[in-house]
Design an enzyme around this catalytic site. Structure first.
Site, PDB file in Angstrom:
ATOM      1  N   GLU A 331       0.840  -1.200   0.000  1.00 40.57           N
ATOM      2  CA  GLU A 331       0.000   0.000   0.000  1.00 40.57           C
ATOM      3  C   GLU A 331       0.874   1.249   0.000  1.00 40.57           C
ATOM      4  O   GLU A 331       1.736   1.409   0.869  1.00 40.57           O
ATOM      5  CB  GLU A 331      -0.898   0.036   1.233  1.00 40.57           C
ATOM      6  CG  GLU A 331      -1.879  -1.129   1.340  1.00 40.57           C
ATOM      7  CD  GLU A 331      -2.671  -1.101   2.633  1.00 40.57           C
ATOM      8  OE1 GLU A 331      -3.892  -1.273   2.561  1.00 40.57           O
ATOM      9  OE2 GLU A 331      -2.062  -0.928   3.709  1.00 40.57           O
ATOM     10  N   CYS A 332       0.664   2.123  -0.959  1.00 41.44           N
ATOM     11  CA  CYS A 332       1.231   3.466  -0.992  1.00 41.44           C
ATOM     12  C   CYS A 332       2.757   3.455  -0.853  1.00 41.44           C
ATOM     13  O   CYS A 332       3.459   3.214  -1.832  1.00 41.44           O
ATOM     14  CB  CYS A 332       0.575   4.329   0.076  1.00 41.44           C
ATOM     15  SG  CYS A 332       0.739   6.102  -0.241  1.00 41.44           S
ATOM     16  N   GLY A 333       3.300   3.690   0.337  1.00 43.34           N
ATOM     17  CA  GLY A 333       4.749   3.689   0.504  1.00 43.34           C
ATOM     18  C   GLY A 333       5.366   2.362   0.103  1.00 43.34           C
ATOM     19  O   GLY A 333       6.447   2.311  -0.499  1.00 43.34           O
ATOM     20  N   PHE A 335       4.167   0.373  -2.171  1.00 42.52           N
ATOM     21  CA  PHE A 335       4.132   0.403  -3.631  1.00 42.52           C
ATOM     22  C   PHE A 335       5.326   1.155  -4.185  1.00 42.52           C
ATOM     23  O   PHE A 335       5.982   0.710  -5.147  1.00 42.52           O
ATOM     24  CB  PHE A 335       2.815   1.030  -4.087  1.00 42.52           C
ATOM     25  CG  PHE A 335       2.812   1.563  -5.489  1.00 42.52           C
ATOM     26  CD1 PHE A 335       3.061   0.726  -6.568  1.00 42.52           C
ATOM     27  CD2 PHE A 335       2.541   2.903  -5.738  1.00 42.52           C
ATOM     28  CE1 PHE A 335       3.047   1.229  -7.870  1.00 42.52           C
ATOM     29  CE2 PHE A 335       2.522   3.398  -7.028  1.00 42.52           C
ATOM     30  CZ  PHE A 335       2.779   2.568  -8.100  1.00 42.52           C
ATOM     31  N   GLY A 433      -0.349  -0.588  -4.931  1.00 43.53           N
ATOM     32  CA  GLY A 433      -0.948   0.660  -5.388  1.00 43.53           C
ATOM     33  C   GLY A 433      -1.052   1.667  -4.262  1.00 43.53           C
ATOM     34  O   GLY A 433      -0.624   1.410  -3.134  1.00 43.53           O
TER      35      GLY A 433
END
Length: 461
Positions: A331-333, A335, A433
């Protein structure tokens, strides 16, 4: 069966009114008095929640009417409050601000769900009598709101405080529970809010806030307001129904100063589904133990980009795990770490290279708020056709032209995602993502993750 749960929700008129500082000050001050505080944060937030947990010395859970039904919210709140002397919820944004003109998913709606008294923190900068008008309006704005008191923040001096108090006494029947002077925020901030306590010891900062609370707030009156909350009502069912599954797989999760955005319920859901969790790091150079699955949360990889990039053995190993077909959820970081490059301040730092993509850090948010998406491709984490609720808060953006050619698992209905209205890049059994999820809002995610990890373990055997 009905239970008494002393509880209070600390709200503001808008973001930036000081409700986080007031919440941290109260949580720490009550804790220093020997009270057991159960902390909560309304809305999707990792940073404030982590500070509240540090202030109270107890896990902080997020309560969010967008993600969760009334039943889930009441269950989570009830079970997290067990054994506590007082439950303290920090609201978000303005008290009545929600997703539409009706205030859906607002702090006020959460307060009604939990039948929770509200204490309103008001920034009184350059205001006196007008504060009384604002409080009077808030008190009568929505039926069912129990406005138990106000804390007048950022007052300029004794004369200012005297006029404020007399104005409130003359025009309102809402008690003043304290008046804080203007003071510098003792906790440093950066682009996403308060600086992480993962990077330094914040205990001294919290103690200074507690000192200010003891001097300027009527802590006894605030506790009295919390104890005046009505009985909670029928006892809700467990957060995770049914007995925990037998341990069937070992799932690692990176938790260090670079990546540490995890809702506690996400980790608990994995454990309940049969995962043995192993905490890992991308920063310390220690070799990783054998694992069957990997979870990479969000955080601040841009702050530690140079250090992460220098740890080539860990990044090569991370890529080898993804290439081997291990279930990897990022998730986010997380990704950003799985991409080829991370750009910040004009410099490029080589990451794991699982996806041929570059993320570039920007001065302003590139995605902010709730998300809703449709799963458009089957994976070990989500079946095609499922609706996924989540949120995003990222300053980086995916700048690679090749993003359109990669497989995506999500079609964004609400929110920015990674590229072209999509999110959830797929490579073998890796999903990555910008979208964050809360396990209690995505039934089956944890069970599918553990099942995929267990299948890998069984296949290796």
């Amino acid at each position: 069966m009905s239970d008494s749960i002393p509880r209070i929700l600390l709200a503001g008129l808008s973001g930036g009114t000081g409700k986080t500082i007031v919440s941290l000050a109260c949580a720490r001050a009550f804790t220093r008095r020997g009270r057991v505080v159960a902390p909560f944060k309304k809305g999707p937030d990792y940073i404030d929640a982590q500070w509240l947990a540090l202030a109270a010395g107890r896990t902080c859970s997020n309560l969010d009417p967008f993600f969760h039904s009334r039943e889930i919210i009441r269950s989570l709140f009830f079970h997290r409050s067990l054994g506590a002397d007082v439950s303290l919820i920090e609201g978000n944004r303005g008290l009545f601000d929600g997703m539409d003109e009706r205030g859906s998913c607002s702090s006020a709606e959460l307060a009604r769900m939990l039948d929770c008294p509200v204490v309103l923190a008001i920034d009184c900068t350059k205001m006196t009598r007008t504060v009384a008008a604002i409080v009077q309006g808030c008190a009568g704005f929505e039926p069912g709101l129990n406005l138990a008191g106000v804390i007048l923040n950022r007052t300029a001096g004794e004369r200012h405080r005297d006029v404020l108090r007399r104005s409130m006494e003359t025009y309102c029947d809402v008690p003043v529970l304290g008046m804080l002077p203007k003071m510098k925020n003792p906790i440093p901030e950066r682009h996403m809010g308060l600086m992480s306590d993962q990077e330094y010891d914040g205990s001294a900062h919290l103690d200074r806030l507690a000192d200010a609370a003891a001097e300027w707030l009527d802590l006894d009156a605030i506790l009295k307001a919390a104890h005046a909350a009505p009985d909670f009502g029928p006892r809700p069912g467990p957060v995770f129904p049914g007995p925990p599954a037998e341990k069937s797989a070992r799932i690692g999760y990176v938790h260090d100063a670079a990546l540490w955005f995890y809702y506690p319920e996400n980790l608990e859901a994995l454990e309940h589904a049969g995962a043995e969790l192993v905490r890992l790091s991308l920063l310390d150079g220690e070799p990783w133990p054998e694992i069957d699955g990997l979870y990479l949360g969000g955080g601040f990889p841009e702050v530690f980009a140079e250090k992460i990039a220098a740890n080539r053995p860990a990044l090569r190993y991370l890529r080898s795990l993804a290439e081997s077909g291990m279930p990897v959820y990022a998730e986010c970081g997380g990704f950003m770490v799985l991409c080829d490059l991370l750009e910040i301040n004009g410099e490029s730092h080589r990451m794991a290279g699982v996806f041929p993509l570059t993320t570039s850090f920007c001065p302003r948010p590139q995605g902010l708020g709730y998300t809703e998406a449709e799963v458009v491709e089957d994976s070990v984490f989500f079946p095609r056709g499922e609706r996924v609720l989540g949120h995003e808060f990222h300053y980086s953006m995916c700048v690679s032209d090749g993003a359109a050619d990669l497989r995506h698992g999500l079609r964004m209905i609400r929110g920015q995602g990674s590229a072209l209205g999509r999110d959830g890049f797929l490579h073998k059994n890796t999903w990555a993502g910008y979208n964050h999820i809360h396990a209690l809002a995505v039934p089956g995610w944890a069970e599918r993750f553990v099942a995929a990890a267990a299948a890998r373990r069984g296949g290796e055997r």
